[in-house]
Design an enzyme around this catalytic site. Sequence first.
Site, PDB file in Angstrom:
ATOM      1  N   HIS A 165       0.811  -1.220   0.000  1.00 25.80           N
ATOM      2  CA  HIS A 165       0.000   0.000   0.000  1.00 25.80           C
ATOM      3  C   HIS A 165       0.846   1.274   0.000  1.00 25.80           C
ATOM      4  CE1 HIS A 165       0.513  -0.370   4.485  1.00 25.80           C
ATOM      5  NE2 HIS A 165       0.599   0.942   4.377  1.00 25.80           N
TER       6      HIS A 165
ATOM      7  N   ASP B 119       0.249  -7.791   1.377  1.00 26.75           N
ATOM      8  CA  ASP B 119       0.551  -6.359   1.479  1.00 26.75           C
ATOM      9  C   ASP B 119       2.068  -6.134   1.520  1.00 26.75           C
ATOM     10  OD1 ASP B 119       0.148  -3.648   1.590  1.00 26.75           O
ATOM     11  OD2 ASP B 119      -0.203  -3.591   3.751  1.00 26.75           O
TER      12      ASP B 119
ATOM     13  N   GLY C 243       3.468   6.385   8.236  1.00 26.85           N
ATOM     14  CA  GLY C 243       4.863   6.586   7.845  1.00 26.85           C
ATOM     15  C   GLY C 243       5.748   5.453   8.315  1.00 26.85           C
ATOM     16  N   ASN C 244       5.285   4.705   9.332  1.00 24.79           N
ATOM     17  CA  ASN C 244       6.010   3.522   9.796  1.00 24.79           C
ATOM     18  C   ASN C 244       5.780   2.322   8.871  1.00 24.79           C
ATOM     19  OD1 ASN C 244       5.838   4.738  12.955  1.00 24.79           O
ATOM     20  ND2 ASN C 244       7.629   3.504  12.441  1.00 24.79           N
ATOM     21  N   SER C 245       4.773   2.393   8.016  1.00 22.31           N
ATOM     22  CA  SER C 245       4.451   1.267   7.148  1.00 22.31           C
ATOM     23  C   SER C 245       5.660   0.867   6.318  1.00 22.31           C
ATOM     24  CB  SER C 245       3.291   1.624   6.224  1.00 22.31           C
ATOM     25  OG  SER C 245       2.104   1.805   6.943  1.00 22.31           O
TER      26      SER C 245
ATOM     27  N   GLY D 124      -7.726 -27.588  -4.920  1.00 22.42           N
ATOM     28  CA  GLY D 124      -9.042 -28.066  -5.309  1.00 22.42           C
ATOM     29  C   GLY D 124      -9.826 -28.665  -4.159  1.00 22.42           C
TER      30      GLY D 124
END
Length: 612
Positions: free
Chosen positions: A235, A280, A351-353, A409
């Site tokens: 992200h 992510d 901002g830590n992401s 499956g």
Amino acid sequence: MNLSILWRFWGFQSDAFHSLSLNVVFGFIEERRITVAAFELVVGAGVLRLRPVLIVLLVTVLELASGRHTMTCFGMRNRRPVGSNRSRALQVPVMYAIFDLDLKILKLGCSGEKMYRSRHQRIIVSSLLMERQMKAITRLRFALFCIAVSLPAHGQKPAKQASTPTDRPGILQEYDEAIDDVAERAMHSVVEIEVTGFGKPESSDDEDQQTLQRQRVIGSGVIVDPDGYIVTNNHVVAGALRIRVIVAPTTVELVTGHTQLANSQRVYEAKLIGTNRYADLAVIKIDAHDLPIIALPEPFHVRLGETVIAIGSPQGLDHTITKGIVSAVGRQPELDRPMVYVQTDAPINPGNSGGPLVDRDGNLIGINTFIYSSGGGSEGLGFAIPEPVVRFVYYELKARGFVPSVSIGAHAQSITPDLAAGLKLPQDHGVIFSDIDKAGPAADAGLRSGDIVELMDSVPIDSFPKYTAYLYIHKRGTPLRMEVLRGGKPVTLFITAINSLPTVDSLSDLTNPRKDLIPSLGVFVVDLNDLITAALPGLRSKHGVVVAGVLEGEPATLTNLEVGDVVRSINGKPLSTSDELRQQLANFKTGDSVAFEVERQSVLQYVAFEIE
């Protein structure tokens, strides 16, 4: 301290008992186990010739002064705390001694008055002696009062004496130094990432989730390869037109006159290697070599409650370090999404992401990815993608540019106590297969409905999230070894997983802002393919261009297109690719009329507009 001077000053009138008491006091003073205040108690007692009960009291004070009790008022060191009963018992006689001194003051005053009235009697009282006695009483009364208030009230432990930095216990200093060392080593491998591109507005709701706007995003990343490969969150770089990576040293210590606050930065243009929405995670690369890294080792161990450090660039403040503990392991915040995380209370903010969560040895615990917050800031509920998932996705993205989705499956679900009781299962937890696809890999391997998963690749499976996690990180192209429980007996199967189409939660996630934006119409378009066909059930069209996103604000030409529309033709000419659409639009002039044939919610209709 000259004891003889004190002797003369106080006018000590000794007898056998007082001499013995004085010798005891002198011994304590020379050993530095008694204070001046306690010394004044005994000397004053000798001057005033206090009654025996007060002498006993002073001996008790000496016992306290010898180290069996802490008197913080006088700076004495604690050796053995005194209990609540003893504390209260000592307060009573000390206060009684103060009361007794008050009586002596009254008596001295009365004796002076009596001497004045009886001057004809030959009673002579030395004014010097009276003055000396009054001074002794005053000092003794003050000392007794200080000791009374310093005794613990109601059995509370006395406050510890304030220690100097050199008296600080070594274990705390060693702990701080260990954390400092880990943080300093880890931060050299953490970078700040600046992204400009298109993304969803933060305030967008479900009805407007496909609207995109121009954005500037700041995140963090971890260098995992000395040749410039960096892991971050998907992200952070989603919808990017430009990705810049800032590598810079940081100040780790403030020393008067020797601190450098201005550090040189190196800014690199980064290339997007690949992304994975499910985990992510994303991998980018910069043109640099011999960079410090945080390794991705095979062994992984994380324990509840252990100390962890989060590093990142919250609000653009690069190399910000926060500390906390592991609050939970294997946390599954979304029950309908089988992805587990490491939960921490280390403060994590926007901002830590993409930044790392490391343990006390500097090992990577995970990549910080999101928080739960009611106000937008850290509330102690942060989540990190576990290192095994990070390691798997990194190598897949580095090798392929994407992570292929796999399927065996078969359809599985969690075992609940009610389900176990109803089906009379041998256990009330775990994973059970409810359906098997015909002619699928699981059916070919002999898997049946009702089988209970015991092991996958020799790893015990006790929950549905663990089942999906190990299926997700299973090495592609190799058979999956599965042990199941069937009728109470173990059965071993080898299943070859096959690639499956990934799910599409949002069409805008499929767009590439560099090539999919048509600025004049204000839309992002992608070619119709099998993936999109599976994501749009009931779709009639077999060819065309799909509107995957709408740019926020008014475009140059108002077209009334919506997300999910399939543009089949333009002015009667069929369309198959977005390149064909661009070529057709380039041939029109201002004022020309255009008619699109569009499939919208399985209904064909026309959308007409004029070129502006």
